[in-house]
Design a protein around this motif. Structure first.
Motif, PDB file in Angstrom:
ATOM      1  N   GLU A   1       7.081  53.433  22.124  1.00 20.47           N
ATOM      2  CA  GLU A   1       6.154  53.990  23.121  1.00 20.47           C
ATOM      3  C   GLU A   1       5.599  52.894  24.028  1.00 20.47           C
ATOM      4  O   GLU A   1       5.435  53.100  25.235  1.00 20.47           O
ATOM      5  CB  GLU A   1       5.007  54.717  22.420  1.00 20.47           C
ATOM      6  CG  GLU A   1       5.428  55.993  21.723  1.00 20.47           C
ATOM      7  CD  GLU A   1       4.326  56.585  20.852  1.00 20.47           C
ATOM      8  OE1 GLU A   1       3.146  56.190  21.002  1.00 20.47           O
ATOM      9  OE2 GLU A   1       4.654  57.443  20.018  1.00 20.47           O
ATOM     10  N   THR A   2       5.321  51.734  23.456  1.00 24.17           N
ATOM     11  CA  THR A   2       4.783  50.622  24.244  1.00 24.17           C
ATOM     12  C   THR A   2       5.815  50.139  25.251  1.00 24.17           C
ATOM     13  O   THR A   2       5.475  49.844  26.406  1.00 24.17           O
ATOM     14  CB  THR A   2       4.319  49.479  23.313  1.00 24.17           C
ATOM     15  OG1 THR A   2       3.353  49.998  22.387  1.00 24.17           O
ATOM     16  CG2 THR A   2       3.694  48.346  24.102  1.00 24.17           C
TER      17      THR A   2
ATOM     18  N   GLU B   1       5.461  53.160  17.593  1.00 19.48           N
ATOM     19  CA  GLU B   1       4.489  52.637  18.556  1.00 19.48           C
ATOM     20  C   GLU B   1       5.132  51.595  19.468  1.00 19.48           C
ATOM     21  O   GLU B   1       4.828  51.527  20.659  1.00 19.48           O
ATOM     22  CB  GLU B   1       3.282  52.029  17.833  1.00 19.48           C
ATOM     23  CG  GLU B   1       2.376  53.062  17.208  1.00 19.48           C
ATOM     24  CD  GLU B   1       1.215  52.442  16.436  1.00 19.48           C
ATOM     25  OE1 GLU B   1       0.799  51.303  16.759  1.00 19.48           O
ATOM     26  OE2 GLU B   1       0.725  53.098  15.500  1.00 19.48           O
ATOM     27  N   ARG B   2       6.033  50.795  18.914  1.00 21.75           N
ATOM     28  CA  ARG B   2       6.746  49.802  19.739  1.00 21.75           C
ATOM     29  C   ARG B   2       7.561  50.497  20.818  1.00 21.75           C
ATOM     30  O   ARG B   2       7.557  50.072  21.971  1.00 21.75           O
ATOM     31  CB  ARG B   2       7.687  48.958  18.882  1.00 21.75           C
ATOM     32  CG  ARG B   2       7.114  47.665  18.468  1.00 21.75           C
ATOM     33  CD  ARG B   2       8.145  46.807  17.796  1.00 21.75           C
ATOM     34  NE  ARG B   2       7.525  46.269  16.620  1.00 21.75           N
ATOM     35  CZ  ARG B   2       7.810  45.120  16.071  1.00 21.75           C
ATOM     36  NH1 ARG B   2       8.751  44.373  16.546  1.00 21.75           N
ATOM     37  NH2 ARG B   2       7.187  44.689  15.025  1.00 21.75           N
TER      38      ARG B   2
ATOM     39  N   ALA C   1      -0.971  45.077  22.593  1.00 24.38           N
ATOM     40  CA  ALA C   1      -0.369  46.120  21.752  1.00 24.38           C
ATOM     41  C   ALA C   1       0.750  45.540  20.889  1.00 24.38           C
ATOM     42  O   ALA C   1       0.790  45.765  19.667  1.00 24.38           O
ATOM     43  CB  ALA C   1       0.164  47.265  22.615  1.00 24.38           C
TER      44      ALA C   1
ATOM     45  N   ILE D   1      -0.138  45.389  27.262  1.00 23.15           N
ATOM     46  CA  ILE D   1       1.117  45.499  26.513  1.00 23.15           C
ATOM     47  C   ILE D   1       1.214  44.361  25.498  1.00 23.15           C
ATOM     48  O   ILE D   1       1.608  44.568  24.346  1.00 23.15           O
ATOM     49  CB  ILE D   1       2.335  45.493  27.473  1.00 23.15           C
ATOM     50  CG1 ILE D   1       2.330  46.738  28.368  1.00 23.15           C
ATOM     51  CG2 ILE D   1       3.652  45.335  26.714  1.00 23.15           C
ATOM     52  CD1 ILE D   1       2.477  48.056  27.660  1.00 23.15           C
TER      53      ILE D   1
END
Length: 150
Positions: free
Chosen positions: A22-23, A19-20, A56, A53
């Protein structure tokens, strides 16, 4: 029960790292879109992106810290906790360098005649590469240590 819970935590940690990544991709794409709005930048949309961001990354970090605590306290795996501490520190540095790079890219776009801007961009990119290498090493160590009792 313990091995299954342990594996679930490890899998969730790997998901969070994905996920990081992708972020970061969304952050980079959003910044590229922001630069295309120059010279009269659409700062409102970019500010909203930065806010999203940030939320997230904060959510990911909070969950990583929760996993770190569980690995240390519930599963008595201090080595894994240490890897996660190192990882969090490197991720923080990476985010700071990414922000510096974005500012440098905008400066370079606004002042194309300034060769120092391009030099600064290259220096920051090199720092980010070194940071990513360090992150990769930490992840390898984590993987090795997490599979130790499989």
């Amino acid at each position: 029960m313990v091995p299954t819970d342990f594996k679930v935590l490890i899998q969730r940690f790997y998901q969070l790292q994905s996920e990081r990544v992708e972020t970061y991709q969304l952050f980079d794409e959003g910044h590229e879109a922001y630069l295309r709005t120059g010279p009269h930048y659409d700062f409102d949309h970019y500010r909203q992106l930065v806010h999203e961001i940030t939320l997230a990354f904060n959510g990911i970090s909070k969950e990583v810290l929760d996993i770190k605590e569980k690995l240390h306290n519930e599963f008595d795996r201090p080595a894994l906790s240490e890897h996660m501490d190192k990882l969090q520190s490197k991720e923080k540095q990476k985010l700071e360098m990414t922000a510096k790079l974005q500012l440098a890219r905008q400066r370079a776009q606004d002042h194309p005649e300034d060769e120092d801007c391009q030099e600064q961009i290259q220096e920051i990119k090199q720092e980010i590469i070194k940071n990513k290498e360090a992150l990769s090493e930490i992840m390898q160590d984590f993987k090795y240590d997490s599979e130790e009792c499989d």
